[in-house]
Design an enzyme around this catalytic site. Structure first.
Site, mmCIF file in Angstrom:
data_model
loop_
_atom_site.group_PDB
_atom_site.id
_atom_site.type_symbol
_atom_site.label_atom_id
_atom_site.label_comp_id
_atom_site.label_asym_id
_atom_site.label_seq_id
_atom_site.Cartn_x
_atom_site.Cartn_y
_atom_site.Cartn_z
ATOM 1 N N ASP A 81 -15.394 9.632 -21.121
ATOM 2 C CA ASP A 81 -16.606 8.990 -20.613
ATOM 3 C C ASP A 81 -16.452 7.472 -20.711
ATOM 4 O O ASP A 81 -16.204 6.929 -21.789
ATOM 5 C CB ASP A 81 -17.811 9.457 -21.431
ATOM 6 C CG ASP A 81 -19.129 9.136 -20.755
ATOM 7 O OD1 ASP A 81 -19.109 8.627 -19.620
ATOM 8 O OD2 ASP A 81 -20.183 9.408 -21.371
ATOM 9 N N ILE A 82 -16.589 6.781 -19.597
ATOM 10 C CA ILE A 82 -16.466 5.324 -19.557
ATOM 11 C C ILE A 82 -17.876 4.737 -19.612
ATOM 12 O O ILE A 82 -18.678 4.943 -18.688
ATOM 13 C CB ILE A 82 -15.744 4.850 -18.279
ATOM 14 C CG1 ILE A 82 -14.476 5.672 -18.042
ATOM 15 C CG2 ILE A 82 -15.439 3.362 -18.356
ATOM 16 C CD1 ILE A 82 -13.482 5.645 -19.166
ATOM 17 N N ASP A 103 -22.030 8.234 -13.682
ATOM 18 C CA ASP A 103 -22.666 7.018 -13.173
ATOM 19 C C ASP A 103 -21.951 6.593 -11.894
ATOM 20 O O ASP A 103 -20.799 6.985 -11.650
ATOM 21 C CB ASP A 103 -22.647 5.890 -14.214
ATOM 22 C CG ASP A 103 -21.256 5.622 -14.779
ATOM 23 O OD1 ASP A 103 -20.359 5.258 -13.998
ATOM 24 O OD2 ASP A 103 -21.053 5.789 -15.998
ATOM 25 N N SER A 153 -6.620 2.024 -4.899
ATOM 26 C CA SER A 153 -5.401 2.499 -4.248
ATOM 27 C C SER A 153 -4.406 3.017 -5.277
ATOM 28 O O SER A 153 -3.503 3.763 -4.928
ATOM 29 C CB SER A 153 -4.739 1.364 -3.465
ATOM 30 O OG SER A 153 -5.373 1.144 -2.246
ATOM 31 N N ASP A 187 1.419 4.037 -3.176
ATOM 32 C CA ASP A 187 1.078 5.452 -2.990
ATOM 33 C C ASP A 187 2.265 6.354 -3.285
ATOM 34 O O ASP A 187 2.153 7.330 -4.035
ATOM 35 C CB ASP A 187 0.620 5.689 -1.550
ATOM 36 C CG ASP A 187 -0.855 5.403 -1.348
ATOM 37 O OD1 ASP A 187 -1.579 5.274 -2.345
ATOM 38 O OD2 ASP A 187 -1.285 5.313 -0.190
ATOM 39 N N GLY A 222 -22.276 9.856 -19.456
ATOM 40 C CA GLY A 222 -22.343 10.840 -18.387
ATOM 41 C C GLY A 222 -21.931 10.253 -17.050
ATOM 42 O O GLY A 222 -21.299 9.199 -16.974
ATOM 43 N N GLU A 246 0.808 -1.206 0.000
ATOM 44 C CA GLU A 246 0.000 0.000 0.000
ATOM 45 C C GLU A 246 0.847 1.264 0.000
ATOM 46 O O GLU A 246 0.680 2.144 -0.844
ATOM 47 C CB GLU A 246 -0.935 -0.009 1.211
ATOM 48 C CG GLU A 246 -1.937 -1.138 1.229
ATOM 49 C CD GLU A 246 -2.933 -1.065 0.097
ATOM 50 O OE1 GLU A 246 -3.020 -0.014 -0.559
ATOM 51 O OE2 GLU A 246 -3.638 -2.054 -0.122
#
Length: 575
Positions: A529-530, A554, A484, A252, A552, A248
């Site tokens: 846009d996915i 979601d 993450s 980062d 749009g 982690e």
């Protein structure tokens, strides 16, 4: 987001306040052992704080960007000074070792014997069953706030939190179409590698539950293989140990630092949870301008029956911590949080068999006062030819992705499924009303209306890549997945936008969530846009419940992933 466990699932770091199955009680805590607890004092003027923050973060307001000082926001919400002094004085007279009065919170360090006597509770040592070096002191049973100060105290933090430690999931040398490295991210989102970084721009990577390890040698290897400037962490708050690097922290620091280029990097470790971090942050001089938090857990499980006693509930914890988040936004800092790695069922229903609550929320990822970040993945179809001369050395040993088509990050193609949905507690903020209304009018299939609250805050707000990242860990490279990964990347993008504003004598973006929706409303093409995929799967199962991506906004990938040049152009129009 972070999942703390011994099986690596790089995503969201998760914790549970109530699940104690991973911890073994080892007997009564020694009387002289010192622990720190926090008395959350009853606040005032919370409606004024919210109204003020929404005004100064509205890009159309004449007050946009007029951020407050920490002293101003604390003075606004804190009880009368004589009340906090009365509480602090009482605790001092009772014999606490150290008492710090922060006006709306009193922080106390005291021996176990004092806490047991003052709060009428019993404290025990608890040892983690697999990580036996991890020992904590916690209460077993209730507590009672002394009558002399009870009317001024909402709850006491630091007595009952039991972290559920799971690690982020990784794979070593997995057979995938292409890996994600900084070079791929810069190219996909159009982020200039020579962006002029302002010396006061900063990014902070926060780790919770005593997760405190990245390795500086790994940073050197990562920089060398990617032909980038080595990330230097210039500010460290809390314990740090580089002797045993974990996934982690490594993810980062390597990606938050790399994408932010030469932005000032902070590394902040917190032994406990969100309220503790927020209150310490607000009392830090010259704090960082952008904060990335890849951690979360379901809102209703912040404090479960059996560990929260007296007046403390999960709702109260979330509401109070949200106030602290508002204060942080008001003083000029952008908070970002991961939306989760277990899809819409989330950690409330990881086995997809709950009839009572088949859909989950997340905290802080569903907070209206953070920028919530989901995850995408690239399709396996190569859509452009890579220029071998432009690729860094790492792409010679590991095939780097050349796809430019993003989909929803989901199991089984990925190691995680991006989280998303609607908050259990927080009402829908006005800044996202139009975007969420358009989603419900789109005709996209929805889960049963009884399983979510359509009038509450929808999340995530935005997304970024969250699949097939390569990190340098313990001298080798590993593949990791999760929100993450996407959260520190988007945090780095905010840091660049801050650099532009600071270079031009303007204040930082701070509470940037309204800005995202106002940018989207002005030109939806500011974001990719996915529209392919859903978030119905957890790591163990795929549910019939969940949300589907559509045109749009979601509750899967938010408004989409950034087109940096267009987002910067919008920011350049702001006062």
């Amino acid at each position: 987001m972070r999942l703390l466990s011994l099986l690596f699932l790089l995503g969201l770091a998760t914790l549970s306040f109530a699940v104690r199955s991973q911890w073994a009680q080892q007997g009564r805590a020694t009387h002289e052992a010192l622990i720190t607890i926090r008395f959350a004092l009853t606040q005032q003027n919370l409606d004024v704080l919210e109204r003020t923050l929404l005004d100064i973060s509205d890009t159309t307001s004449k007050n946009y960007g007029k951020w407050k000082t920490a002293e101003e926001v604390t003075e606004l919400v804190a009880p009368a000074r004589e009340i906090s002094e009365r509480v602090a004085s009482f605790l001092e007279r009772q014999g606490a070792t150290k008492v710090e009065n922060f006006r709306d919170m009193v922080k106390v360090t005291a021996p176990v014997s004092w806490i047991e006597e003052t709060l009428h509770t019993n404290l025990f040592f608890f040892q983690h069953k697999t990580r036996t070096s991890k020992v904590i002191i916690r209460a077993d049973g209730g507590y009672k706030i002394p009558a002399e100060i009870a009317e001024h105290v909402d709850f006491v933090a630091g007595l009952f939190e039991f972290p559920s430690i799971k690690n982020a999931r990784t794979q070593v040398g997995a057979g995938v179409d292409g890996y994600i490295v900084p070079y791929v991210i810069f190219d996909l989102y159009g982020i200039p590698t020579t962006f002029p970084v302002h010396p006061n721009s900063s990014i902070c990577l926060v780790e919770f539950q005593d997760d405190q390890s990245y390795n500086k040698d790994d940073l050197k290897k990562f920089a060398k293989e990617n032909e980038i400037t080595e990330t230097v962490v210039s500010h460290t708050v809390g314990p740090y140990s580089g002797s045993s690097a974990d996934t982690e922290s490594t993810l980062d620091v390597q990606y938050g630092g790399a994408i932010a280029l030469n932005t000032t990097v902070w590394f902040w470790t917190v032994e406990d949870w969100m309220y503790d971090f927020a209150t310490d942050f607000l009392n830090t001089k010259n704090p960082p301008l952008v904060v990335s938090m890849s951690w979360g857990w379901p809102e209703p499980e912040q404090c479960q029956v059996g560990n929260c006693t007296g007046d403390e509930t999960s709702l109260e914890y979330v509401v109070r911590t949200n106030v602290e988040f508002q204060k942080i936004g008001a003083i000029g800092t952008t908070l970002l949080a991961a939306s989760g790695d277990q899809g819409a069922p989330g950690d409330s229903d990881p086995e997809c068999n709950s009839k009572k609550k088949p859909l989950s929320s997340i905290f802080p990822g569903a907070s209206p006062w953070v920028l919530s970040v989901g995850a995408t993945m690239l399709s396996n179809m190569t859509t452009e030819d890579a220029d071998p001369s432009a690729e860094p050395p790492i792409c010679k040993s590991w095939t780097c992705s050349t796809s430019t088509t993003e989909l929803v990050c989901t199991i089984p193609q990925a190691l995680i499924t991006t989280g998303g949905g609607f908050s259990d507690y927080s009402l829908q903020p006005s800044y996202q009303n139009a975007a969420v209304a358009a989603y419900f009018k789109s005709g996209v299939p929805l889960p049963p209306q009884t399983d979510f609250n359509a009038s509450n805050r929808g999340f995530p707000d935005v997304s970024a890549l969250g699949h097939n990242y390569l990190i340098a860990l313990s001298g080798d490279f590993e593949q990791v997945d999760g929100t993450s990964a996407s959260t520190p990347v988007f945090a780095a993008i905010i840091a660049h936008l801050n650099s532009y504003r600071l270079n031009n004598g303007k204040p930082p973006l701070a509470f940037a969530v309204p800005l995202i929706y106002q940018a989207f409303a002005s030109d939806p093409t500011i974001f990719n846009d996915i529209t392919t995929g859903d978030n119905k799967c957890t790591e163990d199962c795929c549910s019939k419940f969940g949300y589907e991506a559509t045109k749009g906004w979601d509750p899967v990938t938010g408004v989409g992933t950034p087109v940096f040049s267009k987002l910067l152009a919008f920011v350049q129009t702001l006062p």
